[in-house]
Design a protein around this motif. Structure first.
Motif, PDB file in Angstrom:
ATOM      1  N   PRO A  58       3.681 -13.612 -32.639  1.00 33.07           N
ATOM      2  CA  PRO A  58       4.209 -12.362 -32.076  1.00 33.07           C
ATOM      3  C   PRO A  58       4.572 -11.339 -33.145  1.00 33.07           C
ATOM      4  O   PRO A  58       4.976 -11.687 -34.254  1.00 33.07           O
ATOM      5  CB  PRO A  58       5.464 -12.823 -31.321  1.00 33.07           C
ATOM      6  N   SER A  60       6.468  -7.384 -34.039  1.00 36.19           N
ATOM      7  CA  SER A  60       7.363  -6.297 -33.679  1.00 36.19           C
ATOM      8  C   SER A  60       6.582  -5.000 -33.898  1.00 36.19           C
ATOM      9  O   SER A  60       5.849  -4.892 -34.887  1.00 36.19           O
ATOM     10  CB  SER A  60       8.612  -6.321 -34.559  1.00 36.19           C
ATOM     11  N   SER A 113       6.694  -9.142 -29.241  1.00 39.53           N
ATOM     12  CA  SER A 113       7.980  -9.586 -28.688  1.00 39.53           C
ATOM     13  C   SER A 113       9.047  -8.508 -28.791  1.00 39.53           C
ATOM     14  O   SER A 113      10.115  -8.637 -28.210  1.00 39.53           O
ATOM     15  CB  SER A 113       8.461 -10.851 -29.416  1.00 39.53           C
ATOM     16  N   GLN A 114       8.763  -7.441 -29.542  1.00 38.19           N
ATOM     17  CA  GLN A 114       9.741  -6.362 -29.721  1.00 38.19           C
ATOM     18  C   GLN A 114       9.002  -5.049 -29.903  1.00 38.19           C
ATOM     19  O   GLN A 114       8.099  -4.936 -30.732  1.00 38.19           O
ATOM     20  CB  GLN A 114      10.614  -6.640 -30.943  1.00 38.19           C
ATOM     21  N   LEU A 143       2.217  -7.191 -24.501  1.00 37.93           N
ATOM     22  CA  LEU A 143       3.671  -7.216 -24.449  1.00 37.93           C
ATOM     23  C   LEU A 143       4.106  -8.477 -23.705  1.00 37.93           C
ATOM     24  O   LEU A 143       3.785  -8.661 -22.534  1.00 37.93           O
ATOM     25  CB  LEU A 143       4.214  -5.969 -23.751  1.00 37.93           C
ATOM     26  N   LEU A 144       4.815  -9.336 -24.397  1.00 38.82           N
ATOM     27  CA  LEU A 144       5.172 -10.634 -23.849  1.00 38.82           C
ATOM     28  C   LEU A 144       6.230 -10.518 -22.762  1.00 38.82           C
ATOM     29  O   LEU A 144       7.068  -9.611 -22.793  1.00 38.82           O
ATOM     30  CB  LEU A 144       5.694 -11.537 -24.967  1.00 38.82           C
ATOM     31  N   ALA A 147       9.954  -9.509 -23.514  1.00 42.38           N
ATOM     32  CA  ALA A 147       9.974  -8.762 -24.772  1.00 42.38           C
ATOM     33  C   ALA A 147      11.091  -7.728 -24.752  1.00 42.38           C
ATOM     34  O   ALA A 147      11.454  -7.182 -23.703  1.00 42.38           O
ATOM     35  CB  ALA A 147       8.630  -8.080 -25.003  1.00 42.38           C
ATOM     36  N   GLU A 148      11.631  -7.452 -25.937  1.00 42.12           N
ATOM     37  CA  GLU A 148      12.669  -6.436 -26.085  1.00 42.12           C
ATOM     38  C   GLU A 148      11.992  -5.085 -26.242  1.00 42.12           C
ATOM     39  O   GLU A 148      11.312  -4.836 -27.232  1.00 42.12           O
ATOM     40  CB  GLU A 148      13.525  -6.762 -27.305  1.00 42.12           C
ATOM     41  N   GLN A 323      15.395 -10.765 -32.928  1.00 44.84           N
ATOM     42  CA  GLN A 323      14.045 -11.330 -32.935  1.00 44.84           C
ATOM     43  C   GLN A 323      13.841 -12.229 -34.155  1.00 44.84           C
ATOM     44  O   GLN A 323      14.331 -11.928 -35.244  1.00 44.84           O
ATOM     45  CB  GLN A 323      13.008 -10.207 -32.962  1.00 44.84           C
TER      46      GLN A 323
END
Length: 464
Positions: A58, A60, A113-114, A143-144, A147-148, A323
């Protein structure tokens, strides 16, 4: 791994150390810091780093939206002041080209993940443009679930309806740029936004179910006093944001032209600035906030505070993060990427950025390939910044060094900080004390090889 447990400190002890350590230094969102990047590191080196990484783990992702309708005089960000909203469409088209080139280099739709949208003012974009941007991101990246997804919000540019639209797009975290609630201070920096309007937006965000809402503040602005800033802190505490970022204003008009509009004589003296910080720390701790480290506070049940307690805190170009330590892809003008042992920064002007992408070339203008020493020092500095502790055994196992021997000069300097009560030197570890956590930048600076070799620190803001 043990973490620092903070407690309210005696005001005179905190203030005395603030005066001692009120020097310029980096914020350590990266190591080496961006001022060490070189122009020899260009698109080819970045492409190689992306290809070697691949699309497995993943990522960012940061997207820079440079546009703002109005100039805030304190601002040191890379921005373009314009009321011509039609300028956004070609920029978004160029961003999509950059996404395509990055996705190709990664070899697939890399998981994310972000995601963070910053600026400038991302909310300069209209709803249709935000739709198009998010659609492009979803086309090129995966986008997981969970995700943030965060976005910086200028309170003057949104209402409850726009917040609802952001929620529908998948954003789960908001950051409101407040800076100060005092009307005279707001007028002096050309950013007027009444407390009542921000409070209404906070209520809307809560009703919409955003996972986290944060507020950005600045102390040291013109016309601020310890009393006026205390009122702002009280108003912010009344709003009860999940997170608070409180930055020191760095007056560097020779570097940032907008700051030349600030009347230097109206800036608070150093003593008042320190009083604002110490007073704010005491007040926020009294309101139940956890001091995360270096300007950041969070409510005890916020994910950032939980990560701090559990020793899972991380740090990247956006600041503290929950993260896991992962590569960062920066998209847009001036954005910075960190991929493996490399850093890369895009062109800082819109013309240069668009010119490169019109030729379907990544707009990387400078960067750095980290040496073994850089990686070792990065590990130490990030351990200090995030956990407040460096375990010699883990560092020695990862980098095959005798830590006390390798860092003998640094340990001599640490001894001075130990006398001041900022760190304790254990047989197999360096531990930042509760007092030292407020000065963790000063502790990290001890291990910055570039900074120790360079007596000039004018490029940096004060660490207090």
């Amino acid at each position: 791994m043990p973490t620092v447990t903070l407690r309210p400190l005696e005001a005179d002890l905190l203030a005395a150390n603030m005066r001692r350590h009120d020097v310029a230094g980096p914020r350590y969102t990266s190591y080496p810091t961006a001022d060490r990047f070189v122009e020899a590191h260009q698109a080819l080196q970045h492409l190689q780093a992306l290809a070697q990484r691949g699309a497995g783990q993943p990522l960012s992702v940061y997207v820079h939206i440079p546009f703002c309708e109005q100039l805030c005089y304190y601002c040191a960000c890379n921005k373009i002041i314009t009321r011509h909203h039609e300028r956004a469409a070609p920029y978004l088209a160029t961003l999509a080209v950059e996404m395509d080139l990055v996705a190709q280099a990664l070899g697939g739709h890399a998981p994310v993940s972000q995601l963070h949208l910053g600026g400038g003012s991302p909310t300069f974009l209209c709803e249709a443009e935000l739709d198009a941007l998010m659609a492009a991101l979803r086309r090129h990246f995966r986008l997981l679930p969970g995700a943030e997804l965060s976005i910086e919000v200028d309170p003057r540019t949104v209402d409850g309806g726009r917040l609802a639209h952001l929620k529908a797009l998948g954003f789960n975290r908001l950051s409101f740029g407040v800076q100060d609630f005092d009307p005279a201070v707001q007028k002096s920096v050309h950013r007027v936004q009444p407390f009542e309007s921000v409070a209404a937006l906070m209520r809307s965000a809560r009703e919409l179910g955003f996972a986290s809402v944060s507020v950005d503040l600045i102390y040291g602005l013109p016309l601020q006093t310890p009393a006026s800033f205390a009122r702002t802190i009280a108003q912010v505490a009344e709003l009860r944001p999940d997170r608070i970022a409180m930055y020191a204003y760095a007056h560097l008009p020779q570097r940032f032209k907008p700051q030349r509009r600030i009347v230097a004589e109206l800036l608070p003296p150093a003593g008042d600035k320190l009083a604002m910080l110490s007073g704010a720390i005491s007040a926020l701790l009294g309101e139940g906030y956890t001091y995360i480290g270096m300007d950041h506070f969070a409510l005890p049940d916020d994910a950032l505070a939980v990560a701090k307690r559990q020793g899972r805190l991380h740090r990247n170009f956006q600041g503290y993060s929950t993260q896991p330590d992962c590569d960062l892809i920066g998209l847009g003008v001036s954005a910075i990427s960190r991929v493996g042992a490399t850093h890369a920064q895009n062109a800082k002007t819109l013309a240069e950025y668009e010119d490169a992408l019109n030729q379907r070339q990544l707009p990387v203008q400078r960067g750095l390939a980290l040496t073994r020493d850089d990686l070792l020092r990065r590990a130490v500095i990030m351990a200090l910044m995030c956990q407040g502790r460096v375990e010699f055994e883990s560092i020695a196992a990862s980098y095959l060094v005798d830590v006390p021997g390798y860092f003998a000069p640094e340990f001599e300097r640490l001894a001075q900080l130990a006398v001041q009560g900022l760190v304790t030197m254990e047989p197999g570890a360096i531990q930042v004390t509760p007092l030292g956590w407020y000065f963790v930048r000063a502790v990290a600076m001890v291990f910055d090889r570039y900074l120790q070799a360079d007596a000039s620190r004018e490029r940096f803001s004060k660490i207090i």
